[in-house]
Motif scaffolding. Structure first.
Motif, PDB file in Angstrom:
ATOM      1  N   ASP A  82      34.773  29.480  33.103  1.00 51.24           N
ATOM      2  CA  ASP A  82      33.745  29.401  34.143  1.00 51.24           C
ATOM      3  C   ASP A  82      33.996  28.236  35.088  1.00 51.24           C
ATOM      4  OD1 ASP A  82      33.136  27.615  32.080  1.00 51.24           O
ATOM      5  OD2 ASP A  82      30.973  27.811  32.354  1.00 51.24           O
ATOM      6  N   ASP A  83      34.823  27.275  34.678  1.00 50.98           N
ATOM      7  CA  ASP A  83      35.201  26.169  35.565  1.00 50.98           C
ATOM      8  C   ASP A  83      36.405  26.528  36.433  1.00 50.98           C
ATOM      9  OD1 ASP A  83      33.211  24.493  34.614  1.00 50.98           O
ATOM     10  OD2 ASP A  83      34.498  23.602  33.081  1.00 50.98           O
ATOM     11  N   VAL A  84      37.130  27.565  36.051  1.00 48.65           N
ATOM     12  CA  VAL A  84      38.371  27.935  36.731  1.00 48.65           C
ATOM     13  C   VAL A  84      38.186  29.154  37.622  1.00 48.65           C
ATOM     14  CG1 VAL A  84      40.768  28.660  36.345  1.00 48.65           C
ATOM     15  CG2 VAL A  84      39.709  27.008  34.802  1.00 48.65           C
ATOM     16  N   LEU A  85      37.404  30.111  37.157  1.00 47.90           N
ATOM     17  CA  LEU A  85      37.224  31.379  37.861  1.00 47.90           C
ATOM     18  C   LEU A  85      35.839  31.464  38.485  1.00 47.90           C
ATOM     19  CD1 LEU A  85      38.703  33.672  35.081  1.00 47.90           C
ATOM     20  CD2 LEU A  85      39.836  33.006  37.204  1.00 47.90           C
ATOM     21  N   GLU A  86      35.764  32.111  39.618  1.00 53.93           N
ATOM     22  CA  GLU A  86      34.473  32.380  40.246  1.00 53.93           C
ATOM     23  C   GLU A  86      33.864  33.580  39.541  1.00 53.93           C
ATOM     24  OE1 GLU A  86      32.788  33.643  44.610  1.00 53.93           O
ATOM     25  OE2 GLU A  86      34.643  32.504  44.499  1.00 53.93           O
ATOM     26  N   ILE A  87      32.675  33.410  38.991  1.00 57.06           N
ATOM     27  CA  ILE A  87      32.047  34.452  38.187  1.00 57.06           C
ATOM     28  C   ILE A  87      30.707  34.822  38.798  1.00 57.06           C
ATOM     29  CG2 ILE A  87      31.146  35.044  35.905  1.00 57.06           C
ATOM     30  CD1 ILE A  87      33.117  32.878  34.807  1.00 57.06           C
ATOM     31  N   HIS A  88      30.517  36.115  39.039  1.00 58.44           N
ATOM     32  CA  HIS A  88      29.242  36.643  39.540  1.00 58.44           C
ATOM     33  C   HIS A  88      28.659  37.525  38.451  1.00 58.44           C
ATOM     34  CE1 HIS A  88      29.661  35.446  43.827  1.00 58.44           C
ATOM     35  NE2 HIS A  88      30.903  35.333  43.424  1.00 58.44           N
ATOM     36  N   PRO A  89      27.707  36.992  37.675  1.00 57.33           N
ATOM     37  CA  PRO A  89      27.153  37.751  36.553  1.00 57.33           C
ATOM     38  C   PRO A  89      26.411  38.998  37.004  1.00 57.33           C
ATOM     39  CG  PRO A  89      26.388  35.466  36.525  1.00 57.33           C
ATOM     40  CD  PRO A  89      27.119  35.673  37.797  1.00 57.33           C
ATOM     41  N   ALA A  90      26.274  39.922  36.051  1.00 56.89           N
ATOM     42  CA  ALA A  90      25.458  41.108  36.295  1.00 56.89           C
ATOM     43  C   ALA A  90      24.046  40.646  36.607  1.00 56.89           C
ATOM     44  CB  ALA A  90      25.471  42.010  35.066  1.00 56.89           C
TER      45      ALA A  90
END
Length: 100
Positions: A82-90
């Motif tokens: 989560d610090d490396v990748l851009e994450i857009h949760p459901a």
């Protein structure tokens, strides 16, 4: 968009590894990886995501993981991704965080 699910994981990783240059050829601003169908993170999956992230960053393209459920968000967090990748949760995962 690349779809990763438990059932199509091998094909999805193949798309990332072998078709990435083709996907980036048109100069997109972002590459979206839909992980809504993943329930686990294997070492090859993590390696493929990190490899794709490096390739995208080198081309000035954002790599975004989209639609992880709450359990996958937890896995990504514990793996430090989560610090490396851009994450857009459901949407339901985001709502769960907001109510805590």
């Amino acid at each position: 968009m690349v779809l990763l699910s438990d059932q199509t994981l091998r094909e999805g990783i193949h798309d990332l590894r072998w078709r990435l240059e083709e996907m980036l050829a048109d100069g997109p601003s972002a590459l979206v990886v839909d992980v809504s169908g993943l329930t686990r993170l294997s070492s090859p999956t993590i390696a493929a995501l990190l490899w794709a992230k490096r390739r995208c960053t080198a081309r000035g393209v954002r790599l975004t993981l989209t639609q992880p459920d709450q359990a996958m968000v937890g896995l990504l967090h514990r793996a430090g991704l989560d610090d490396v990748l851009e994450i857009h949760p459901a949407r339901d995962s985001a709502l769960g965080k907001a109510t805590r």
